[in-house]
Structure formats: structure tokens, C-alpha cells
Design a protein around this motif. Sequence first.
Motif, PDB file in Angstrom:
ATOM      1  N   THR A  82      17.632 -43.807 -43.722  1.00 33.08           N
ATOM      2  CA  THR A  82      17.659 -45.268 -43.776  1.00 33.08           C
ATOM      3  C   THR A  82      18.920 -45.514 -42.886  1.00 33.08           C
ATOM      4  O   THR A  82      19.394 -44.638 -42.254  1.00 33.08           O
ATOM      5  N   CYS A  83      19.235 -46.884 -42.553  1.00 30.76           N
ATOM      6  CA  CYS A  83      19.970 -47.506 -41.393  1.00 30.76           C
ATOM      7  C   CYS A  83      20.719 -48.438 -42.175  1.00 30.76           C
ATOM      8  O   CYS A  83      20.339 -49.416 -42.864  1.00 30.76           O
ATOM      9  N   SER A  84      21.929 -48.531 -41.769  1.00 34.13           N
ATOM     10  CA  SER A  84      22.927 -49.705 -42.240  1.00 34.13           C
ATOM     11  C   SER A  84      23.500 -50.299 -41.036  1.00 34.13           C
ATOM     12  O   SER A  84      23.883 -49.532 -39.998  1.00 34.13           O
ATOM     13  N   ALA A  85      23.742 -51.752 -40.979  1.00 33.03           N
ATOM     14  CA  ALA A  85      24.763 -52.483 -40.219  1.00 33.03           C
ATOM     15  C   ALA A  85      26.042 -52.525 -40.683  1.00 33.03           C
ATOM     16  O   ALA A  85      26.149 -53.376 -41.747  1.00 33.03           O
ATOM     17  N   ILE A  86      27.108 -52.203 -39.864  1.00 31.96           N
ATOM     18  CA  ILE A  86      28.374 -52.263 -40.321  1.00 31.96           C
ATOM     19  C   ILE A  86      28.885 -53.567 -39.480  1.00 31.96           C
ATOM     20  O   ILE A  86      29.300 -53.432 -38.279  1.00 31.96           O
ATOM     21  N   VAL A  87      28.992 -54.734 -39.967  1.00 30.32           N
ATOM     22  CA  VAL A  87      29.327 -55.850 -39.232  1.00 30.32           C
ATOM     23  C   VAL A  87      30.978 -56.197 -39.568  1.00 30.32           C
ATOM     24  O   VAL A  87      31.482 -56.120 -40.493  1.00 30.32           O
ATOM     25  N   ILE A  88      31.585 -56.122 -38.185  1.00 27.46           N
ATOM     26  CA  ILE A  88      32.978 -56.413 -38.310  1.00 27.46           C
ATOM     27  C   ILE A  88      33.524 -57.771 -37.813  1.00 27.46           C
ATOM     28  O   ILE A  88      32.937 -58.118 -36.583  1.00 27.46           O
ATOM     29  N   ASP A  89      34.034 -58.380 -38.377  1.00 25.47           N
ATOM     30  CA  ASP A  89      34.404 -59.918 -37.668  1.00 25.47           C
ATOM     31  C   ASP A  89      35.744 -59.543 -37.024  1.00 25.47           C
ATOM     32  O   ASP A  89      36.376 -58.594 -36.970  1.00 25.47           O
ATOM     33  N   LEU A 117      19.588 -53.734 -37.461  1.00 27.31           N
ATOM     34  CA  LEU A 117      19.780 -55.090 -36.960  1.00 27.31           C
ATOM     35  C   LEU A 117      18.705 -56.089 -38.000  1.00 27.31           C
ATOM     36  O   LEU A 117      19.059 -57.154 -38.262  1.00 27.31           O
ATOM     37  N   ARG A 118      17.432 -55.398 -38.225  1.00 25.98           N
ATOM     38  CA  ARG A 118      16.332 -56.149 -39.086  1.00 25.98           C
ATOM     39  C   ARG A 118      17.086 -56.461 -40.532  1.00 25.98           C
ATOM     40  O   ARG A 118      16.868 -57.607 -41.131  1.00 25.98           O
ATOM     41  N   GLU A 119      17.606 -55.313 -41.031  1.00 28.39           N
ATOM     42  CA  GLU A 119      18.094 -55.480 -42.343  1.00 28.39           C
ATOM     43  C   GLU A 119      19.170 -56.291 -42.635  1.00 28.39           C
ATOM     44  O   GLU A 119      19.203 -57.011 -43.630  1.00 28.39           O
ATOM     45  N   VAL A 120      20.281 -56.449 -41.571  1.00 25.71           N
ATOM     46  CA  VAL A 120      21.182 -57.379 -41.842  1.00 25.71           C
ATOM     47  C   VAL A 120      20.676 -58.957 -41.647  1.00 25.71           C
ATOM     48  O   VAL A 120      21.134 -59.786 -42.064  1.00 25.71           O
ATOM     49  N   HIS A 121      19.736 -59.073 -40.706  1.00 26.94           N
ATOM     50  CA  HIS A 121      19.167 -60.359 -40.874  1.00 26.94           C
ATOM     51  C   HIS A 121      18.377 -60.719 -41.958  1.00 26.94           C
ATOM     52  O   HIS A 121      18.404 -61.727 -42.407  1.00 26.94           O
ATOM     53  N   GLU A 122      17.471 -59.768 -42.385  1.00 32.76           N
ATOM     54  CA  GLU A 122      16.599 -60.105 -43.600  1.00 32.76           C
ATOM     55  C   GLU A 122      17.624 -60.166 -44.794  1.00 32.76           C
ATOM     56  O   GLU A 122      17.291 -61.051 -45.864  1.00 32.76           O
ATOM     57  N   GLU A 123      18.631 -59.360 -45.111  1.00 30.04           N
ATOM     58  CA  GLU A 123      19.404 -59.476 -46.463  1.00 30.04           C
ATOM     59  C   GLU A 123      20.514 -60.405 -46.053  1.00 30.04           C
ATOM     60  O   GLU A 123      21.035 -60.932 -47.316  1.00 30.04           O
ATOM     61  N   ALA A 124      21.126 -60.517 -44.999  1.00 33.09           N
ATOM     62  CA  ALA A 124      22.186 -61.495 -44.862  1.00 33.09           C
ATOM     63  C   ALA A 124      22.420 -62.486 -44.072  1.00 33.09           C
ATOM     64  O   ALA A 124      23.212 -63.621 -43.959  1.00 33.09           O
ATOM     65  N   GLY A 125      21.034 -62.794 -43.432  1.00 33.65           N
ATOM     66  CA  GLY A 125      20.662 -63.970 -42.595  1.00 33.65           C
ATOM     67  C   GLY A 125      21.599 -64.103 -41.262  1.00 33.65           C
ATOM     68  O   GLY A 125      21.440 -65.081 -40.539  1.00 33.65           O
ATOM     69  N   ASP A 179      16.988 -55.345 -28.035  1.00 35.46           N
ATOM     70  CA  ASP A 179      16.956 -55.587 -29.489  1.00 35.46           C
ATOM     71  C   ASP A 179      17.459 -56.978 -29.886  1.00 35.46           C
ATOM     72  O   ASP A 179      17.726 -57.037 -31.093  1.00 35.46           O
ATOM     73  N   GLY A 180      17.819 -57.740 -28.912  1.00 32.78           N
ATOM     74  CA  GLY A 180      18.180 -59.195 -29.314  1.00 32.78           C
ATOM     75  C   GLY A 180      19.813 -59.355 -29.344  1.00 32.78           C
ATOM     76  O   GLY A 180      20.231 -60.413 -29.729  1.00 32.78           O
ATOM     77  N   LEU A 181      20.612 -58.390 -29.221  1.00 31.27           N
ATOM     78  CA  LEU A 181      21.911 -58.287 -29.350  1.00 31.27           C
ATOM     79  C   LEU A 181      22.550 -59.054 -28.174  1.00 31.27           C
ATOM     80  O   LEU A 181      22.105 -59.172 -27.245  1.00 31.27           O
ATOM     81  N   ARG A 182      23.816 -59.600 -28.472  1.00 32.72           N
ATOM     82  CA  ARG A 182      24.624 -60.348 -27.426  1.00 32.72           C
ATOM     83  C   ARG A 182      25.375 -59.192 -26.518  1.00 32.72           C
ATOM     84  O   ARG A 182      25.852 -58.416 -27.189  1.00 32.72           O
ATOM     85  N   VAL A 183      25.177 -59.169 -25.165  1.00 28.06           N
ATOM     86  CA  VAL A 183      25.840 -58.370 -24.311  1.00 28.06           C
ATOM     87  C   VAL A 183      26.935 -58.780 -23.439  1.00 28.06           C
ATOM     88  O   VAL A 183      26.511 -59.446 -22.450  1.00 28.06           O
ATOM     89  N   PRO A 184      28.368 -58.659 -23.742  1.00 21.16           N
ATOM     90  CA  PRO A 184      29.024 -59.105 -22.528  1.00 21.16           C
ATOM     91  C   PRO A 184      29.145 -58.229 -21.351  1.00 21.16           C
ATOM     92  O   PRO A 184      29.010 -57.113 -21.579  1.00 21.16           O
ATOM     93  N   ILE A 185      28.959 -58.640 -20.323  1.00 21.66           N
ATOM     94  CA  ILE A 185      28.827 -58.161 -19.129  1.00 21.66           C
ATOM     95  C   ILE A 185      29.947 -58.381 -18.025  1.00 21.66           C
ATOM     96  O   ILE A 185      30.135 -59.331 -17.777  1.00 21.66           O
ATOM     97  N   GLN A 186      30.687 -57.338 -17.654  1.00 20.85           N
ATOM     98  CA  GLN A 186      31.495 -57.579 -16.306  1.00 20.85           C
ATOM     99  C   GLN A 186      30.739 -57.398 -14.991  1.00 20.85           C
ATOM    100  O   GLN A 186      30.205 -56.486 -14.798  1.00 20.85           O
ATOM    101  N   VAL A 187      30.908 -58.789 -14.298  1.00 17.81           N
ATOM    102  CA  VAL A 187      30.270 -58.771 -13.139  1.00 17.81           C
ATOM    103  C   VAL A 187      31.247 -58.495 -12.016  1.00 17.81           C
ATOM    104  O   VAL A 187      32.313 -59.076 -11.903  1.00 17.81           O
TER     105      VAL A 187
END
Length: 488
Positions: free
Chosen positions: A50-57, A92-100, A270-278
Motif C-alpha cells: 500500500t502507499c500513503s501520503a504524508i502531507v506537511i503544512d 497522490l491519488r489516495e490523498v486526492h480521493e480521501e481528503a480532496g 504526476d501533477g505535483l507543483r515543482v519549484p525550479i531554480q533557474v
Amino acid sequence: MTPSRSQIRGLVNDYLERHPVENGHLQPLVSALEEPADPTSRSTLPGHITCSAIVIDHDQRVLHIHHRASGLTIPPGGHIDPDDRTPLATALREVHEEAGIAAGDLCLTTQLLDGPVDIDIHNIAARPSTGEPEHQHFDIRFAFYLAHAVPPQPALQDAEVSGARWLALSEVTSPTLRAKLLQAQLDGQPEPVNASALIHDGAGRYLLHLRDHKPGLIWEPGAFALLGGGRTHDDQNLENTLLRELSEEVPDLRLEDLAPYAVEEATSIDGLRVPIQVFTGSWRGNPDRLRLHEGVLLRWFTPDELDRLRLSPATRALILRHAAENLPDGEPVAAPPAGDGGSRTVLVGVGVHLHLQDDEGRVLLGLRHPESRYAGNTWHYLAGRCEQESAIACLVREAWEEAGLLIDPANVELAHVVHIVDSPGEQPLMQLVFRARRWKGTPEVREPDKCLTWRWWPPHELPDRLVPYARTAITAITEGRPYSQLGW
């Protein structure tokens, strides 16, 4: 396409290299990867992945949801679906489905990148109502930061979830996860995890890379883009990331004047936001003579040709911005001599200065080389003269070139302005002092012909030999005054 065994085995092996003491604990998972049964299928027993998303604010809190079936309050997660490309995509799919919470609201951490923060094996009780026997979950857990300061209100999946809570790291319900999160020192602040090169020839042309058209495998397939790529755990900093990526993609390319320019954002596969140092860098060669190991081709383009290309709006805007700040063959306009009684127009020079304060409130100053044309053997701000560039771009460049400090323009604010005339008849100068709230790196002497050393000074114990207007600015900033003038 379900994640492959080799892909999962690579994740597990990398994790065990970082946590070798867990080899014994994770042996059931290692063995399952060698068995003929699909380890990602929930029908595979006695255990499956299984896979889990550890979301940190931004306040270092972790999202937990209350599952109706188990009665547990745990991070979002679940089984791998056949359409999940990677274990990370499952999380990522699970955190979207379970927590929006959408993938675009999340970004990777610099400490862990796309590797798991924790892998745990735990027992799942039998569920007679569904005929599911007691078994084990091999849970692969990925850490993400919220991309925005304000946590989105979770849109809970009512069928499975009955509540959500944000818990401090020390209150995380899983003991193994709690230990890993505290050990990793995750601060919840998104930072760039990719680096790109904005390459120009100094004459108004920009080098762009045509990517392979392989949807689902690479970013922006079939589009023109900047060279660069993602950080690895072996990269000491983002400049190392860029140089490694360039050596892999175009090994013969050697850039000059490499310096950080801006932080942009993109969206990963995967749809993640990616900050890029240019970074900006100059090169004046023929791209057809370069060995290209990735992508289709390299070509020079001028800003007026960009509308003809398949190019992301962010990259187009970045090039146009740089082009506007760096006109081809542009030279700074010299000031004419000052006339009697101010009867002539006098152009004002602009200087930029970096006001950094550490956790103790001390200010960073550099001791200028004794042979410096200005203020030799005297302490001064990290500073530079603004040329064909914006003031903040100049500040970011000077901080990198002089002291190896990486500063995001978004973390810069104007702290003070000193309007000064050093002596009668000299060009007036508008000295802009910018404060950086955050930066990366430790001050180092990178231009020894200009600066001998960097040192942090308490504002009330400044050195005697200090450039007068720098002393005026430091005092004014301490007192909250935005403007000073000297020599008028």
C-alpha cells in the motif's frame, strides 16, 4: 500501468541504504518482491503493498484522517490501482480521493525528494463482512509539503473518512513515521528541487532544447524547454544539480557566468507543483556541434520567434523578461557632468545592497580588499552597481557571485534607500538596501580580489571602519526609517 517490481525494488533498496537497521524488519516485503504473485494486488496474501501520503503544512503539522472501517486516525493512503504509474502516484491519488487535496497543491521535499520517508509493515485485522482474512500491509510512505501557506480545507470522502486533523510531528500516530519525520527535520517550507539553465549568447538569442515526444514519461513532451533536471541526494546544491544534468544531457556544453536568476514553477508528470531554480549562463557556440544525449535537438531562438514554438507560457515569459533586462550590446548610460545650480539633467546611478541578519540579529558585512577602488580595507554591505538588469536580479546575482548565497527573489524586500553624493561634482547615487528574509548557503569569499572575509556584526557593535552610508542604513533599518540622504 501498475508499478513494476524493479521500480518498487529500487525504492526499497534506496530506502534500506539510508536505513540499514531495517533490513530484518522489511524482509517480508523484500521476499514478496521475489515471489511470482503480484505484490501490488490486494488479493495477494499474506501481504501486499500500500502507499500513503504524508502531507506537511507550513506549521510542520501532518494531515491525519479518521477511517470509518478501521477506526484509526492515520495519514491518507491505500491500495495500488492498475492505472497507477508509480507508488508515488498511488499516494497522490489516495490523498486526492480521501481528503480532496490535489497533486498541484503539493510539492516534494528537498530532504527526501521522491523517495519514501518511511516503509512500515503492520497487521490488518480480518474483515468477516467482506471475507478478507488477516494479512499484512507493506506501506510505502511519501512526504509532501503543501505548496501554499494556508492548508486547503479537506474535502473528505464520506464513504470511508469521517474526519481530518492536522497533528504536530511529535503527535504523529505511527511511531516509525514519527521518528523518521523528526529525524529528517522537515520544516514544511517548499524549496526548489529542480534546476534549469537559461542560456543566452549575449546578443539576444536563447538556446532551447526540443524534448522527446514521450507522453507520460517526460515533462512537456515534444515541446521546447530549458536544459536541466531534478535534484538527487548526491547533489550538494542546485548548482551541482544543474552541472550534473548538463553533463548528462550535453557533455560538451560549457557555460560562462553561471548565476541564479529566478525561481519558477512547473508541473511534474504526476501533477505535483515543482519549484525550479533557474540559472543564467552564456555560451556562443554552434549547437549542431554538440553531442546531445537526451532530446531531439538544440537551437538558438530570438524572443520574437517564441510565438512560433511549442513552449510553456512560463518559459516564454521568463525569456522575455530576461531579454527586456539585458538588451543586446547594451551599455550602461554614463552620467553627464553636473551643471551649475542644477541647470543640467543629471542621471542617478543605482547601487544594490544586501541586508542579512542571522538568528541573533547580527548583520552580514564584508571586509573590502585593501586595493579596492572604493573603500579599501573597510567593512561594507555585500553590494553591486545595477546595470542592464532589474535591481533585485542584480542583488540575487551579486549575492551568488560574491558570497555563494542563493536567494529567491520572492524572499527579498526593500528595507531602506540612501540618496548620496560622495563629493561635490560626483554622480549622485541611489543606494537601495534590500533585506532577504530567507537564503540558502553559508557566506564564503568567492571574489578574493574584492573581499577578504565575511563576518556577522551586532547592530550596536559595528566596526569602526565601516562605509558611512552603510552605517546610516543599518541604523535607520533598526529604527524603522525607510529613507536617508547624505552629502546634499
